[in-house]
Design a protein around this motif. Structure first.
Motif: not given
Length: 400
Positions: A141-153, A208-220
């Motif tokens: 997924t990109s915005w203005r040519g920049l790719r996003f990332g996911f940092k969850g381990s 809550w645990k699932l959403k926390a895992f997802q939304h704590k690790h969105y990255a650019l």
């Protein structure tokens, strides 16, 4: 309609704390959706026909076409998102999931114990698949040519996902402990009911645990979001939803009882015909209760959860604000259901576009730093996140 559209909103942009302190007013990055039902209908009908002709093999290609349409028509500060996923890599993920589910289904036909063993195997693999799916989706997924990332381990994934399997594991274990399913022991009924109630009681915590895992690790690049919603706020939504659901079911049942009372008062429920009418009204009241759950409770949950989750996602430099109104979503849902039924399903793509527009345009991105400045600061390190995601051997999309 599909939770993948809203996942594209996870854009954890940030900038230096010094510039944030000196900024005078925040920037409000509006989200606009420019798609139309007639355009998406053409994509949807072609996808449907090709999936039927290929017995479902075309599904990854259909999903890429759908995501590219919805992402490309989602504009953040007048710049569209884009999706770069490879359908062949996605097909790999779907085949793996089909294999796992097939294993579980076949094992369950042999014995309850074999089904339990297959479930444990699926449970052991699923968190890793979820992590890989999130990495694949965000990296493509990109915005203005920049790719996003996911940092969850991987450890984060197992910590978030494994508790979700415990209630089902206990229920399957209880089933496996019964030698003759047709003659269960006296303890089985109360135990099964207790496990079901336990599952319902811990559902908000698991979500809550699932959403926390997802939304704590969105990255650019090296920047990452945080998630500040509490487990108590999830329980508040859960109990309010139960209240809305109960009210909707009581209203449906009350209308049925009022109708029967009116007929009885007029002497129209005597004899066999009266009993038949009573049975029909009872069935309609039950169907009305189910419809009330779908039409009333679901929009309530979606609106409250979207506002809770996204408004509590961000970091020190940037935050999201979601203001999705329950009444607007409810009336749109009622309209969509009615038109889908009247058109025998052909209105579905129009309904999907309408729901996407309402949900996406209810979200605003707030930042005290110019979007151009954000892009300039991030461009220097963007390759690191993209390279890391591209090098992940298990970076596959499993349709979660």
């Amino acid at each position: 309609m599909n939770d993948s559209v809203s996942s594209g909103l996870g854009m954890p942009l940030a900038a230096g704390a010094q510039e944030l302190e000196h900024a005078q007013q925040p920037y409000h990055l509006r989200i606009k959706f420019t798609g139309s039902g007639s355009e998406y209908f053409r994509i949807w009908i072609v996808n449907l026909l090709l999936m039927l002709l290929t017995l479902g093999i075309y599904y990854p290609w259909a999903k890429v076409r759908r995501l590219r349409y919805f992402y490309g028509n989602t504009l953040v500060d007048d710049a569209p998102l884009d999706f770069h996923g490879n359908p062949l890599r996605m097909l790999k993920g779907y085949l793996l999931v089909a294999l796992l589910l097939g294993l579980y289904s076949v094992a369950g036909h042999f014995s309850a114990m074999a089904g339990l063993l297959a479930f444990v195997i699926v449970m052991a693999i699923w968190p890793a698949l979820l992590k890989s799916s999130m990495q694949f989706r965000l990296a493509n997924t990109s915005w203005r040519g920049l790719r996003f990332g996911f940092k969850g381990s991987l450890a984060d994934a197992y910590q978030a996902m494994l508790p979700m399997f415990v209630p089902s594991l206990l229920i399957l274990g209880a089933l496996a402990g019964v030698a003759d399913p047709e003659k269960p022991p006296p303890w089985y009924g109360p135990t099964f009911l207790a496990l079901v109630l336990l599952s319902l009681a811990v559902t908000p915590w698991l979500l809550w645990k699932l959403k926390a895992f997802q939304h704590k690790h969105y990255a650019l690049a090296s920047l990452q979001t945080s998630f500040q919603a509490t487990v108590g706020s999830f329980y508040a939504v859960f109990f309010k939803t139960l209240g809305v659901l109960l009210l909707a079911v009581l209203l449906s049942s009350g209308l049925g009882m009022a109708f029967l009372f009116a007929l009885k008062s007029n002497g129209q429920l005597a004899g066999l015909a009266g009993r038949a009418v009573t049975a029909v009204v009872a069935v309609l009241a039950m169907l009305g209760g189910v419809l009330a759950m779908l039409v009333v409770a679901k929009p309530y949950v979606i609106s409250r959860m979207q506002n809770l989750v996204w408004t509590r996602t961000g970091n020190a430099s940037l935050r999201f604000l979601s203001e999705l109104r329950f009444k607007r979503l409810l009336w749109l849902t009622l309209k969509n259901w009615l038109l889908v039924i009247l058109t025998l399903g052909l209105y579905w793509p129009f309904a999907a576009v309408a729901i996407a527009r309402l949900r996406l345009e209810a979200v605003t991105v707030k930042t005290r730093i110019s979007p151009d400045t954000l892009v300039q600061q991030i461009q220097g390190v963007e390759g690191e996140a993209a390279g890391d995601a591209a090098g992940d051997l298990f970076g596959l999309d499993i349709g979660l």
